[in-house]
Every structure is written in structure tokens, then in C-alpha cells.
Design an enzyme around this catalytic site. Structure first.
Site, PDB file in Angstrom:
ATOM      1  N   HIS A  23       0.868  -0.979   0.153  1.00 14.26           N
ATOM      2  CA  HIS A  23       0.249   0.157  -0.145  1.00 14.26           C
ATOM      3  C   HIS A  23       0.748   1.060  -0.267  1.00 14.26           C
ATOM      4  CE1 HIS A  23      -2.746   2.655   1.307  1.00 14.26           C
ATOM      5  NE2 HIS A  23      -3.557   1.934   1.479  1.00 14.26           N
TER       6      HIS A  23
ATOM      7  N   ASP B  59       3.039  -4.694   7.692  1.00  7.11           N
ATOM      8  CA  ASP B  59       1.700  -3.709   8.035  1.00  7.11           C
ATOM      9  C   ASP B  59       0.718  -4.592   7.514  1.00  7.11           C
ATOM     10  OD1 ASP B  59      -0.129  -2.786   6.933  1.00  7.11           O
ATOM     11  OD2 ASP B  59       0.116  -1.631   5.060  1.00  7.11           O
TER      12      ASP B  59
ATOM     13  N   GLN C 137      -4.365  -4.829   6.882  1.00  7.56           N
ATOM     14  CA  GLN C 137      -6.139  -5.765   6.725  1.00  7.56           C
ATOM     15  C   GLN C 137      -5.616  -6.909   6.216  1.00  7.56           C
ATOM     16  OE1 GLN C 137      -8.023  -5.004   3.782  1.00  7.56           O
ATOM     17  NE2 GLN C 137      -6.835  -2.985   3.551  1.00  7.56           N
TER      18      GLN C 137
ATOM     19  N   LYS D 298     -10.054  -0.851  10.623  1.00  6.34           N
ATOM     20  CA  LYS D 298     -11.134  -1.952   9.771  1.00  6.34           C
ATOM     21  C   LYS D 298     -10.740  -3.277  10.436  1.00  6.34           C
ATOM     22  CE  LYS D 298      -6.996  -0.093   6.230  1.00  6.34           C
ATOM     23  NZ  LYS D 298      -8.231   0.322   4.587  1.00  6.34           N
TER      24      LYS D 298
ATOM     25  N   CYS E 197      -4.970   2.557  -3.508  1.00  5.70           N
ATOM     26  CA  CYS E 197      -3.385   3.302  -2.932  1.00  5.70           C
ATOM     27  C   CYS E 197      -2.185   1.741  -2.972  1.00  5.70           C
ATOM     28  CB  CYS E 197      -3.467   3.559  -1.442  1.00  5.70           C
ATOM     29  SG  CYS E 197      -4.591   5.087  -1.097  1.00  5.70           S
TER      30      CYS E 197
END
Lengths: 149, 410
Positions: free
Chosen positions: B127, B204, B207, B230, B368
Site C-alpha cells: 500500500h 503492515d 489488512q 478496518k 492506493c
């Protein structure tokens, strides 16, 4: 669904599929590259003027149906127009899509009226106006060059 | 499979007030969860109750409300610690979200360390928020950004990763799950490979945390970043996990109140972890809302949620594959619950508008992740992403709406 039919009218779908003036012009008088960074739509506009009249205008690039058909219809509408008429049409089209206030000075949009349904879809307005802004930039570049001469 | 059989999606849906909404006269089918998920009443109520009866600033007042709010805020931190199985509570830093967490590491960990000739290693499927902070710090220090390529299936080329990993590499930053492709990366292996060369790893996890149980100690990652919004929590709150021995050596990222022990014009002494990194009045309600969201997820169980979402993914993949002219972008062996796709005849934005009129909310655009779009040579994709409250019937509505869209444009 009514809104959708209003947005995706047959004329629009037709211009999306059978793009008019979808080609490069070699050594054009004016050229601009338009990008909508939010969605990645990219439109190049090529422009030739003769005695202050739009002699030829074309586009290429890629975008959604609204963006593509608007670009295609724009080239048809602009051919043969004087610079002043072309600019008036751009402003009138822009008003029709973005402004609730009446603008008495606006000129009739003719066939471009089918695109005014986009007003009901605010996030899509930029799709419909991208080619016009790009044309405006191409024209201003020529005018800028002329004025410095 | 027992979990799937017992999974009561209707009772979960009843906890999410927004799922009863109608959009353009149709029942909302919310399939934009990878952008931001919706909130159960338990989260909304936790925030409402805080503001109605328990709110004050934290860490400073001697009065009752301040003590209550401080306790609630710190309880949320404890909930986060348990959720990702961190060793200790002060390894949990509250931030505004994944983006700030990554920027914190880039500026506070990487920037003082990097010099010309050093390298940061990321991947082609990151991202923008796991690309740009590293580009910025490279520009500031003269270090170089290296990128691990991906395959046509949307998987990392691990051979290339091992070739790019070298003594110049000062940090690896990698997404746990790709937001554009759904790929679940083999981060345990990546971390092991990096650690073999003493290279620390930032994951990261934006998600990943809503879909995959995460144990930062098992993974042995050095940093793990994620967002609240999220994960059924509020916006404006996120987490940076960092190993204590690394965090404690890092200078503060922002200066201000609450991150200091004492201030004089000659010298300021910084507060202990994690407060050193939480300058200013933090997002108190956000943290408490995130705590409530995590408790909600824990009550249902991430294992059960993952199984349900995997079922949705398999069903959606097979349904969408039957549609002529539809191409799925990202077909990794290991995927989380999202399907990115393009249609031959219809631009993703037109798909998005058409589906919206059917009540179906999906994301269209470059997500993104422009390098991913470039790799697959598409300007944008349409993305349907699933959450614990989505149903198989909703996938049917998605497929029907796509078919209608194709019908209109053909």
C-alpha cells in the site's frame, strides 16, 4: 434504475463503444495531458486551430464510460467552433454539471445535454469534465504562446 | 468445519445497526470492508457511554472521571496486547492508524540509523503507506529503496527476496495481507530469512488483523502496525507494536505533553514506554472503541471468522469465475477475503456506480497500490472485500449485479 438510465443513456454508451476522433494528431498546435489522480483516468487532448477556429480536435487515453463518452462528444461538439465559442461551451457545460445557480450567459448545450444526468452522481462529475479541462488547458497553452509573441 | 456450521451470521448482523440500512431502495450489501469496516452496537455504545458518563482527559487529573477514563484507556491497551499476544503492555503504542505507525518507525527508528549505501527492502504489492514513508526517509538519508517483485498470481518472489536481502539491508517492511490482491504473505518465513542476517522486520498488518489470528511473539516481528477502523473499530486510532528493546532505544517521534517526565528549558526527560511515543492528548474514545471492537471479535473468535470469510471467498471466486469477460486480479494460493476484478467491457468506475444502485458497496480505483495496478497493466480494479457479517446471499447479489452491468454495457 431510472437514475442509471439517465446516467448511462444510449448515446453515452454508444460514444463509449464507438469513440469519435479517438486518435493522435501529429504536431498539434495544442496538446494537454489530463489526469484524475483519484481514479487513474488519463486523457490526452490534441488540438489544431485555423484562423481562430477549432479545425481539428481529438483525444486518446483511457477512462470510464462517462469520461470516454464525454471526451468523444466534446470533440464532435467543438469542431468548427471559434475559440470564444469553444470556451463559452466549456463554461456552460461546466455550469450545467456543477452549479445550481442560473447563468444567463450560458449557451445551449445541444447534444451534450445527455451528460447533465451526471449531476445526480457527484463523484462522477470529474469523469465528465476531465476531457473539457484538458481541452481548456491545451487551448490556453496556444493562447499563452500567442500572447508572448 | 464445525465453526462454519455453528457460525450465526444473522445474530452477528443484528449487532451492526448500519446493515439494516437501504441504499437506493435496496438492502445494503456492504463489500467495502478492506477500505473500512462497519461497527457493532457494542463499539458504538462503548464510545457513547464514555462521552455520556465516563469522559475526561487521562493521565493527569486526580478527580474520579480522569481516573476512570485513564483506566478505560489503559484497559484498551491491555486488550490490544492480549489480541496480538505481545509480551508486555508497554510494547503497545497507540497511534492515529497504520500510516502513522509506519511513519513513526521510518522517522524514529530508520532515520537516525540510515546512511548512504544502506537499503530498505519493501515489496511490489505494498500500500502507498508502506512505500512513501520509506521513500521519504531514503531521500532524507541517502539510503536506497529496494523492491521485491511479485508473480502473475500476485505472490511474492521469495527467491528474489533472498537475493535482495543483504548486509546493506537495514529494515524489511512488508504487508501481511495485500489490500489490492488479497494475498497473504508468508511473513513468518520472511522474518526468519531477515533475522538470519540480523535485519529487523516491520509488518503492515492493516489488512490482516481483522481476518487472521496474529501472535507477534511467534512471528518474532520487530514492528507490527495496524488500524482500528478496518477491525470494526473507530477511525483515527491505530497501533504500533514494537519490541521493547528496540522501542526503548528510539527517540520520540513527536514532542509535546504526556511524552515527558520533566521539562526545563535546559533539558527535557522523556517519559517511559509507550508514553514516550504518545505526545499530546491521545484519541481516548478511539482507543476505548478499539478495545470494545477487539473484545467483540474475540467473543466470536477469529478462527470462526476466518473460516466463515474463507467460505465467502471460495464461493465468490467460483461465482465470479463463471462470468464471461471477468478477470480476477490476484490469484495467490493463500488469500484473505477479497476479490479484485476487472471486466473486459466495463471500466471499474462504471461497475462501482452500477453496483451502488443495486445497494452493493464495493471499492473501485487503484486502492492506493498503483505499482500493483501497473504490474497487472490495469488502470484500476473493482474490489469486493468481505467481513464477518457478510453472507453467501450477498455474494449472489454481487454476481447478479455484475451480470446486469455487463448486460447494460454490451
Amino acid at each position: 434504475m431510472d437514475n442509471l438510465r439517465e446516467l448511462y443513456q444510449e448515446v453515452i454508451l454508444d460514444h463509449n463503444k464507438n469513440k469519435r476522433n479517438y486518435r493522435k494528431i501529429d504536431n498539434p498546435d495544442g496538446f494537454a495531458h489530463g489526469v484524475n489522480p483519484l481514479c487513474g483516468d488519463q486523457i490526452d487532448v490534441y488540438l489544431n486551430l485555423r484562423d481562430g477556429v477549432v479545425a481539428d480536435v481529438s483525444f486518446d487515453g483511457h477512462g470510464c464510460a462517462i469520461c470516454t463518452s464525454s471526451a468523444s462528444m466534446m470533440t464532435v461538439a467543438l469542431k468548427g467552433k471559434t475559440e470564444a465559442d469553444a470556451q463559452a461551451l466549456f463554461e456552460s457545460f461546466h455550469h450545467a454539471l456543477t452549479d445550481d445557480e442560473p447563468h444567463p450567459e450560458d449557451v445551449p448545450l445541444g447534444k451534450l445535454n445527455v451528460l447533465t444526468g451526471v449531476k445526480e452522481f457527484p463523484v462522477r462529475v470529474k469523469c465528465a469534465t476531465l476531457a473539457w479541462h484538458t481541452f481548456d488547458a491545451a487551448l490556453k497553452k496556444i493562447q499563452g504562446e500567442i500572447s508572448t509573441e | 468445519m464445525n465453526n462454519v456450521a455453528q457460525y450465526d451470521v444473522e445474530s452477528i448482523r443484528n449487532d451492526f445497526p448500519i446493515l439494516g440500512e437501504k441504499i437506493h431502495g435496496r438492502p445494503l450489501v456492504y463489500l467495502d470492508n478492506a477500505a473500512s469496516s462497519q461497527h457493532p452496537a457494542q463499539v458504538i455504545n462503548a464510545i457513547k457511554e464514555l462521552y455520556e458518563s465516563g469522559y475526561s482527559n487521562i493521565h493527569r487529573g486526580v478527580h474520579q472521571l480522569s481516573q476512570d477514563a485513564t483506566k478505560a484507556y489503559e484497559n484498551a491497551r491491555a486488550t490490544v496486547r492480549g489480541f496480538i499476544h505481545a509480551d508486555c503492555i508497554h510494547e503497545i503504542v497507540f497511534t492515529s492508524g497504520t500510516t502513522e505507525s509506519i511513519n513513526l518507525v521510518a522517522q524514529s527508528y530508520a532515520r537516525p540509523l540510515l546512511k548512504k549505501g544502506d537499503e530498505i527492502l519493501i515489496t511490489h504489492m505494498e500500500h502507498h503507506s508502506n512505500i512513501v514513508p520509506w521513500q521519504m526517509v531514503c531521500e532524507q538519508t541517502g539510503a536506497e529503496l529496494k523492491v521485491v517483485p511479485i508473480s502473475d498470481r500476485g505472490e511474492l518472489e521469495l527467491d528474489c527476496f533472498s537475493e535482495l536481502l543483504c548486509e546493506r539491508t537495514k529494515l524489511v517492511a512488508v504487508g501481511h495481507v495485500s489490500n489490492a490482491l488479497g494475498t497473504v504473505n508468508p511473513i513468518k518465513r520472511i522474518i526468519d530469512m531477515a533475522h538470519a542476517l540480523n535485519v529487523p522486520v516491520l509488518v503492515d498488518g492493516a489488512q490482516a488483523v481483522p481476518h487472521i489470528p496474529v501472535n507477534v511473539q511467534d512471528l518474532d516481528c520487530d514492528f507490527y502496525a495496524f488500524s482500528g477502523h478496518k477491525l470494526y473499530g473507530p477511525t483515527g486510532i491505530g497501533v504500533l507494536y514494537g519490541k521493547e528493546n528496540i522501542l526503548s532505544k528510539m527517540p520520540p517521534y513527536k514532542g509535546g505533553g504526556d511524552m515527558i517526565l520533566s521539562v526545563s528549558f535546559e533539558k527535557t526527560e522523556y517519559n517511559a514506554l509507550p508514553y514516550k511515543f504518545e505526545a499530546g492528548t491521545p484519541n481516548i474514545a478511539g482507543a476505548i472503541g478499539l478495545g470494545a471492537a477487539i473484545e467483540y471479535v474475540q467473543n466470536i473468535g477469529l478462527g470462526a471468522i476466518a473460516a466463515h470469510e474463507h467460505g465467502l471467498l471460495e464461493y465468490a471466486t467460483s461465482k465470479l469465475r463463471q462470468i464471461d469477460g471477468l478477470r480476477i486480479i490476484g490469484e495467490a494460493e493463500q488469500k484473505a477475503g477479497l476479490v479484485s476484478f476487472v471486466l473486459d467491457q466495463v471500466h471499474p468506475h462504471d461497475i462501482g456506480t452500477m453496483l451502488d444502485m443495486e445497494g452493493v458497496a464495493i471499492r473501485t480505483g487503484h486502492h492506493c497500490a498503483q505499482p500493483v495496478m501497473e504490474y497487472f497493466k490495469v488502470p484500476a480494479t473493482a474490489r469486493a472485500s468481505f467481513a464477518m457479517y457478510n453472507t453467501f446471499e450477498e455474494i449472489d447479489v454481487l454476481a447478479e449485479s455484475i451480470n446486469k452491468t455487463i448486460g447494460m454495457f454490451s
